[in-house]
Design a protein around this motif. Structure first.
Motif, mmCIF file in Angstrom:
data_model
loop_
_atom_site.group_PDB
_atom_site.id
_atom_site.type_symbol
_atom_site.label_atom_id
_atom_site.label_comp_id
_atom_site.label_asym_id
_atom_site.label_seq_id
_atom_site.Cartn_x
_atom_site.Cartn_y
_atom_site.Cartn_z
ATOM 1 N N PHE A 28 81.792 19.228 44.484
ATOM 2 C CA PHE A 28 80.504 18.675 44.046
ATOM 3 C C PHE A 28 80.227 19.023 42.582
ATOM 4 C CE2 PHE A 28 75.905 19.726 43.499
ATOM 5 C CZ PHE A 28 75.425 18.420 43.420
ATOM 6 N N ILE A 29 80.359 20.307 42.232
ATOM 7 C CA ILE A 29 80.091 20.745 40.859
ATOM 8 C C ILE A 29 81.135 20.164 39.907
ATOM 9 C CG2 ILE A 29 79.914 22.736 39.311
ATOM 10 C CD1 ILE A 29 78.731 24.306 41.705
ATOM 11 N N GLY A 30 82.398 20.157 40.329
ATOM 12 C CA GLY A 30 83.463 19.592 39.500
ATOM 13 C C GLY A 30 83.238 18.119 39.209
ATOM 14 N N ASN A 31 82.822 17.366 40.227
ATOM 15 C CA ASN A 31 82.546 15.936 40.031
ATOM 16 C C ASN A 31 81.361 15.724 39.098
ATOM 17 O OD1 ASN A 31 84.682 15.094 41.617
ATOM 18 N ND2 ASN A 31 83.457 15.011 43.484
ATOM 19 N N LEU A 32 80.343 16.588 39.236
ATOM 20 C CA LEU A 32 79.202 16.508 38.312
ATOM 21 C C LEU A 32 79.664 16.713 36.870
ATOM 22 C CD1 LEU A 32 76.111 18.442 39.765
ATOM 23 C CD2 LEU A 32 76.196 16.066 39.014
ATOM 24 N N ARG A 33 80.507 17.718 36.668
ATOM 25 C CA ARG A 33 80.984 18.035 35.318
ATOM 26 C C ARG A 33 81.772 16.869 34.697
ATOM 27 N NH1 ARG A 33 80.162 23.225 33.902
ATOM 28 N NH2 ARG A 33 79.916 24.778 35.543
ATOM 29 N N LYS A 34 82.486 16.117 35.534
ATOM 30 C CA LYS A 34 83.323 15.021 35.037
ATOM 31 C C LYS A 34 82.514 13.799 34.607
ATOM 32 C CE LYS A 34 87.232 16.210 37.960
ATOM 33 N NZ LYS A 34 87.957 15.848 39.184
ATOM 34 N N GLN A 35 81.314 13.661 35.146
ATOM 35 C CA GLN A 35 80.503 12.486 34.836
ATOM 36 C C GLN A 35 79.998 12.559 33.397
ATOM 37 O OE1 GLN A 35 77.440 11.984 37.797
ATOM 38 N NE2 GLN A 35 78.894 12.194 39.474
ATOM 39 N N GLU A 36 80.030 11.422 32.753
ATOM 40 C CA GLU A 36 79.584 11.366 31.357
ATOM 41 C C GLU A 36 78.335 10.512 31.254
ATOM 42 O OE1 GLU A 36 82.577 10.577 28.469
ATOM 43 O OE2 GLU A 36 84.090 11.703 29.586
ATOM 44 N N PHE A 37 77.298 11.117 30.680
ATOM 45 C CA PHE A 37 76.036 10.421 30.477
ATOM 46 C C PHE A 37 75.576 10.649 29.053
ATOM 47 C CE2 PHE A 37 75.955 11.557 35.035
ATOM 48 C CZ PHE A 37 75.748 10.304 35.596
ATOM 49 N N ASP A 38 74.604 9.857 28.635
ATOM 50 C CA ASP A 38 73.983 10.025 27.328
ATOM 51 C C ASP A 38 72.515 10.374 27.506
ATOM 52 O OD1 ASP A 38 76.282 9.324 25.854
ATOM 53 O OD2 ASP A 38 75.849 7.179 26.111
ATOM 54 N N GLY A 39 71.961 11.005 26.493
ATOM 55 C CA GLY A 39 70.528 11.251 26.429
ATOM 56 C C GLY A 39 69.967 12.061 27.571
ATOM 57 N N VAL A 40 68.884 11.544 28.141
ATOM 58 C CA VAL A 40 68.162 12.248 29.201
ATOM 59 C C VAL A 40 69.050 12.466 30.423
ATOM 60 C CG1 VAL A 40 66.210 12.080 30.796
ATOM 61 C CG2 VAL A 40 65.914 11.413 28.416
ATOM 62 N N GLU A 41 69.843 11.469 30.767
ATOM 63 C CA GLU A 41 70.719 11.590 31.931
ATOM 64 C C GLU A 41 71.709 12.737 31.753
ATOM 65 O OE1 GLU A 41 72.168 7.591 31.917
ATOM 66 O OE2 GLU A 41 70.855 7.010 33.584
ATOM 67 N N SER A 42 72.184 12.953 30.548
ATOM 68 C CA SER A 42 73.103 14.059 30.261
ATOM 69 C C SER A 42 72.400 15.401 30.460
ATOM 70 C CB SER A 42 73.636 13.943 28.838
ATOM 71 O OG SER A 42 74.476 15.032 28.541
ATOM 72 N N LYS A 43 71.145 15.475 30.023
ATOM 73 C CA LYS A 43 70.369 16.714 30.203
ATOM 74 C C LYS A 43 70.099 16.984 31.679
ATOM 75 C CE LYS A 43 68.257 16.678 25.651
ATOM 76 N NZ LYS A 43 67.058 16.578 24.856
ATOM 77 N N ILE A 44 69.823 15.936 32.427
ATOM 78 C CA ILE A 44 69.592 16.081 33.871
ATOM 79 C C ILE A 44 70.866 16.579 34.542
ATOM 80 C CG2 ILE A 44 69.154 14.804 36.008
ATOM 81 C CD1 ILE A 44 67.231 13.022 34.334
ATOM 82 N N LYS A 45 71.997 15.982 34.175
ATOM 83 C CA LYS A 45 73.285 16.406 34.741
ATOM 84 C C LYS A 45 73.541 17.878 34.427
ATOM 85 C CE LYS A 45 77.230 16.270 32.756
ATOM 86 N NZ LYS A 45 78.539 16.110 32.170
ATOM 87 N N ASP A 46 73.335 18.285 33.174
ATOM 88 C CA ASP A 46 73.549 19.680 32.776
ATOM 89 C C ASP A 46 72.634 20.623 33.550
ATOM 90 O OD1 ASP A 46 75.478 18.820 31.007
ATOM 91 O OD2 ASP A 46 74.194 18.975 29.223
ATOM 92 N N THR A 47 71.391 20.204 33.772
ATOM 93 C CA THR A 47 70.435 21.017 34.535
ATOM 94 C C THR A 47 70.875 21.125 35.993
ATOM 95 O OG1 THR A 47 68.641 20.379 33.049
ATOM 96 C CG2 THR A 47 68.013 21.250 35.205
ATOM 97 N N MET A 48 71.369 20.032 36.544
ATOM 98 C CA MET A 48 71.865 20.067 37.927
ATOM 99 C C MET A 48 73.074 20.990 38.059
ATOM 100 S SD MET A 48 71.468 16.186 39.398
ATOM 101 C CE MET A 48 72.393 16.597 40.874
#
Length: 185
Positions: free
Chosen positions: A39-59
């Motif tokens: 789960f965490i590894g898959n989250l790390r692999k996802q690439e987002f920009d802007g707010v979505e990237s911050k949300i991913k990093d927070t998750m």
């Protein structure tokens, strides 16, 4: 099993809360830590920009903190309880406990050798430990060194990998000249 194989931030939070609220070790899916790592590894692999990237990093940060909390909580229960349901231990927890058992055996070995006057055994043990080899990765350039086993090693360039005696490796690691190579590196 009360847990599902699919892990998300909500199920992780729920599992941690259940473990906190119970004094005894809970039964969770045997693959829980592996599923959590996926789960965490898959989250790390996802690439987002802007707010979505911050949300991913927070998750990722939240999942990492919850994971650490859960592992430490379960290990504290295991180490501080006399009645643990062995079937509830996950393989990764057994791996950690195995090192604790090894530590106890080593302590007993040293105590026994000391109180029975086996100084030669202690000397041999110390020498073997100093010269046991470990794998390190160099971070800086290093000239040729003479190891604790009196063998010559090097010279080394940054990113070189070498197997050298423990005592020498520890000295290099403590000076941030090298780092120990671990299985996951």
């Amino acid at each position: 099993m009360s847990e599902t194989n699919q892990i998300d931030i909500n199920s992780l939070h729920h599992t941690v809360l259940r473990e906190i609220e119970n004094d005894s070790l809970l039964e969770i899916d045997p693959n829980f830590y592996r599923d959590l790592a996926d789960f965490i590894g898959n989250l790390r692999k996802q690439e987002f920009d802007g707010v979505e990237s911050k949300i991913k990093d927070t998750m990722i940060e939240m999942a990492s903190e919850l994971s650490s909390l859960l592992i430490n909580l379960r290990l504290n229960k295991i180490l501080n309880s006399s009645e643990i349901e062995i079937g509830f231990l996950l393989d990764e927890e057994k791996f950690i406990l195995d090192s604790k058992e090894e530590e106890k055996e080593r302590i007993e070995m040293i105590i026994s050798a000391t109180i029975h006057g086996k100084s030669k055994f202690l000397e041999s043990l110390a020498q073997n430990h100093k010269t046991k080899k470990i794998v390190i990765r160099f971070l800086n350039e290093v000239d040729e060194i003479v190891g604790a086993d009196l063998e010559k090693y090097g010279p080394f360039k940054p990113e070189d990998i070498a197997t050298i005696p423990y005592e020498n490796a520890q000295a290099l690691i403590s000076k941030n000249i090298a780092t120990k190579v671990r299985w996951e590196d």
